[in-house]
Design a protein around this motif. Structure first.
Motif, PDB file in Angstrom:
ATOM      1  N   ILE A 190       1.748  -7.021  -4.882  1.00  0.00           N
ATOM      2  CA  ILE A 190       3.112  -7.523  -4.779  1.00  0.00           C
ATOM      3  C   ILE A 190       3.676  -7.500  -6.423  1.00  0.00           C
ATOM      4  O   ILE A 190       3.152  -7.912  -7.091  1.00  0.00           O
ATOM      5  CB  ILE A 190       3.100  -9.107  -4.589  1.00  0.00           C
ATOM      6  CG1 ILE A 190       2.479  -9.283  -3.227  1.00  0.00           C
ATOM      7  CG2 ILE A 190       4.532  -9.565  -4.670  1.00  0.00           C
ATOM      8  CD1 ILE A 190       2.439 -10.832  -2.898  1.00  0.00           C
ATOM      9  N   PRO A 191       4.598  -6.507  -6.257  1.00  0.00           N
ATOM     10  CA  PRO A 191       5.436  -5.961  -7.468  1.00  0.00           C
ATOM     11  C   PRO A 191       5.746  -7.166  -8.409  1.00  0.00           C
ATOM     12  O   PRO A 191       5.475  -7.078  -9.608  1.00  0.00           O
ATOM     13  CB  PRO A 191       6.449  -4.951  -7.300  1.00  0.00           C
ATOM     14  CG  PRO A 191       5.973  -4.623  -5.628  1.00  0.00           C
ATOM     15  CD  PRO A 191       5.258  -5.664  -5.335  1.00  0.00           C
ATOM     16  N   ALA A 207      -1.262  -2.381 -10.637  1.00  0.00           N
ATOM     17  CA  ALA A 207      -0.926  -3.601 -10.089  1.00  0.00           C
ATOM     18  C   ALA A 207       0.442  -3.515  -9.556  1.00  0.00           C
ATOM     19  O   ALA A 207       1.430  -2.875  -9.605  1.00  0.00           O
ATOM     20  CB  ALA A 207      -0.979  -4.529 -11.104  1.00  0.00           C
ATOM     21  N   GLY A 208       0.619  -4.161  -8.257  1.00  0.00           N
ATOM     22  CA  GLY A 208       1.832  -4.045  -7.434  1.00  0.00           C
ATOM     23  C   GLY A 208       2.012  -2.995  -6.568  1.00  0.00           C
ATOM     24  O   GLY A 208       2.925  -2.951  -5.589  1.00  0.00           O
ATOM     25  N   ARG A 209       0.908  -1.735  -6.707  1.00  0.00           N
ATOM     26  CA  ARG A 209       1.195  -0.542  -5.906  1.00  0.00           C
ATOM     27  C   ARG A 209       0.029   0.047  -5.394  1.00  0.00           C
ATOM     28  O   ARG A 209       0.118   1.061  -5.046  1.00  0.00           O
ATOM     29  CB  ARG A 209       1.909   0.511  -6.896  1.00  0.00           C
ATOM     30  CG  ARG A 209       3.110   0.082  -7.830  1.00  0.00           C
ATOM     31  CD  ARG A 209       3.629   1.246  -8.680  1.00  0.00           C
ATOM     32  NE  ARG A 209       2.871   1.552  -9.595  1.00  0.00           N
ATOM     33  CZ  ARG A 209       2.511   2.701 -10.091  1.00  0.00           C
ATOM     34  NH1 ARG A 209       2.961   4.013  -9.366  1.00  0.00           N
ATOM     35  NH2 ARG A 209       1.664   3.033 -10.841  1.00  0.00           N
ATOM     36  N   ALA A 210      -1.099  -0.802  -5.548  1.00  0.00           N
ATOM     37  CA  ALA A 210      -2.504  -0.513  -5.004  1.00  0.00           C
ATOM     38  C   ALA A 210      -2.608  -0.032  -3.451  1.00  0.00           C
ATOM     39  O   ALA A 210      -1.881  -0.689  -2.881  1.00  0.00           O
ATOM     40  CB  ALA A 210      -3.490  -1.520  -5.390  1.00  0.00           C
ATOM     41  N   ASP A 211      -2.982   1.064  -3.251  1.00  0.00           N
ATOM     42  CA  ASP A 211      -3.175   1.339  -1.766  1.00  0.00           C
ATOM     43  C   ASP A 211      -4.756   1.632  -1.598  1.00  0.00           C
ATOM     44  O   ASP A 211      -5.145   1.893  -0.344  1.00  0.00           O
ATOM     45  CB  ASP A 211      -2.426   2.706  -1.437  1.00  0.00           C
ATOM     46  CG  ASP A 211      -2.567   3.762  -2.380  1.00  0.00           C
ATOM     47  OD1 ASP A 211      -3.643   3.836  -2.980  1.00  0.00           O
ATOM     48  OD2 ASP A 211      -1.773   4.487  -2.736  1.00  0.00           O
ATOM     49  N   GLY A 241       0.771  -1.184   0.012  1.00  0.00           N
ATOM     50  CA  GLY A 241       0.061  -0.095  -0.068  1.00  0.00           C
ATOM     51  C   GLY A 241       0.752   1.264   0.140  1.00  0.00           C
ATOM     52  O   GLY A 241       1.829   1.381  -0.535  1.00  0.00           O
ATOM     53  N   HIS A 242       0.394   2.286   0.676  1.00  0.00           N
ATOM     54  CA  HIS A 242       1.097   3.526   0.740  1.00  0.00           C
ATOM     55  C   HIS A 242       1.763   3.490   2.148  1.00  0.00           C
ATOM     56  O   HIS A 242       1.229   3.701   3.006  1.00  0.00           O
ATOM     57  CB  HIS A 242       0.014   4.761   0.958  1.00  0.00           C
ATOM     58  CG  HIS A 242       0.705   6.013   0.758  1.00  0.00           C
ATOM     59  ND1 HIS A 242       0.788   6.834  -0.354  1.00  0.00           N
ATOM     60  CD2 HIS A 242       0.849   7.021   1.834  1.00  0.00           C
ATOM     61  CE1 HIS A 242       1.481   7.920  -0.084  1.00  0.00           C
ATOM     62  NE2 HIS A 242       1.390   8.250   1.178  1.00  0.00           N
TER      63      HIS A 242
END
Length: 336
Positions: free
Chosen positions: A253-254, A267-271, A164-165
């Motif tokens: 997960i990146p 994708a891989g960066r969603a918060d 997430g963030h």
């Protein structure tokens, strides 16, 4: 304490708001009120018989100095609220006596305190089913302008900075809409983005609309509904990044995202995570809280014209304090 919680408490303490707590017979509420007052985060408005509240506080050595104690039928606004509620419900044939009976209920009287501006927000749900909390809020406080869907979100605070963030996520809906259609899913995504921006100060939220399928890998009505929600968000030309449908590991997960959704902007960066239905969202968030040790704030109702928060029946004192803090911060945002 998580740094986000520290920031939220600092904001709340900068301008403490009156927050209604209608379930004053629950010891956890009075313990939370004691802590809120000690930390200067809000002004608790406790609804119930003054003697009952004071006796419970004395028994457990709680300091409620600074809290407001209100017994509905003795309050100066009781008759005015009763007339207003009868007017609001006249189409359904409500009489003034029926209105008075409703308003002797702390939950409904508390909602009127918020609607009238005599308090800034309300936190309830320890002893009251979630649908009843929402019913009182919808009937008396109403929705935000332009909002068709009232939903809820959870704020997930973790020590795992890779997710997430910086370890913080917003997830919805896990409390209000059992089986949202594509339009409701799109509305939930927008409300969760608003939660991420306003409460957590995340400037550029990245939304993943979740499913058991990723980018058409599986067929089924559930995945199809999520795909339609993604198209609706695209048609609305919303001001945030989003994508779906996708599985949760690919959203977070990146390395998985690189393999299975390499062209996705989130994708891989969603918060912000939008669950396909209430069952999934509620179970997932409670599992994270009780098994993985994640701090979970919520469910936090969203889409109402003034802040109302719905507690879980199993909420701890710490959870109640945190929820009151979020409610206070939302009230401050409404003032801007």
């Amino acid at each position: 304490m998580n740094r986000y919680m520290t920031s939220l408490k600092g904001r709340a303490a900068s301008n403490p708001q009156k927050i209604v707590l209608p379930e004053s017979g629950d010891l956890r509420i009075l313990q939370a009120a004691d802590r809120i007052l000690a930390d200067g985060l809000a002004i608790p408005v406790l609804i119930g018989k003054r003697q009952d509240i004071q006796e419970l506080a004395l028994r457990y050595q709680l300091d409620l100095e600074g809290a407001e104690l209100i017994y509905p039928k003795d309050h100066a606004s009781f008759d005015r609220f009763a007339k207003e509620y009868a007017r609001m419900r006249r189409v359904s044939g409500m009489t003034i006596e029926e209105s008075r009976r409703f308003l002797r209920t702390p939950l409904y009287f508390g909602a009127f305190l918020v609607a009238s501006g005599e308090a800034a927000g309300m936190v309830a749900g320890l002893e009251t089913p979630a649908p009843e909390v929402l019913h009182a809020a919808l009937q008396i406080i109403g929705t935000r302008k332009g909002i068709d869907t009232v939903s809820s979100s959870f704020i997930l605070l973790t020590d795992m900075m890779q997710f997430g963030h910086d370890g913080v996520l917003v997830a919805g809906d896990g409390d209000v809409i059992p089986t949202p259609d594509e339009y409701q899913l799109a509305d939930i995504a927008c409300s969760c983005v608003d939660r991420a921006r306003r409460t957590l100060q995340i400037d550029s939220p990245k939304v993943a609309l979740l499913s058991y399928s990723t980018m058409g890998s599986e067929r089924g009505s559930g995945a199809d509904t999520v795909r339609k929600a993604v198209q609706i968000l695209s048609d609305r030309n919303v001001d945030f990044e989003f994508d779906g449908e996708m599985e949760v590991d690919i959203a977070l997960i990146p390395s998985y995202a690189k393999e299975w959704a390499p062209r996705s902007p989130v994708a891989g960066r969603a918060d912000v995570l939008v669950f396909p239905d209430l069952n999934t969202g509620n179970i997932c968030c409670k599992m994270l809280e009780h098994v993985a040790g994640v701090t979970v704030l919520g469910p936090l109702l969203q889409g109402l014209s003034k802040p109302v928060m719905d507690l879980s029946r199993a909420s701890t004192v710490e959870t109640i304090v945190n929820t009151i803090t979020v409610c206070c911060c939302d009230a401050l945002d409404e003032m801007v």
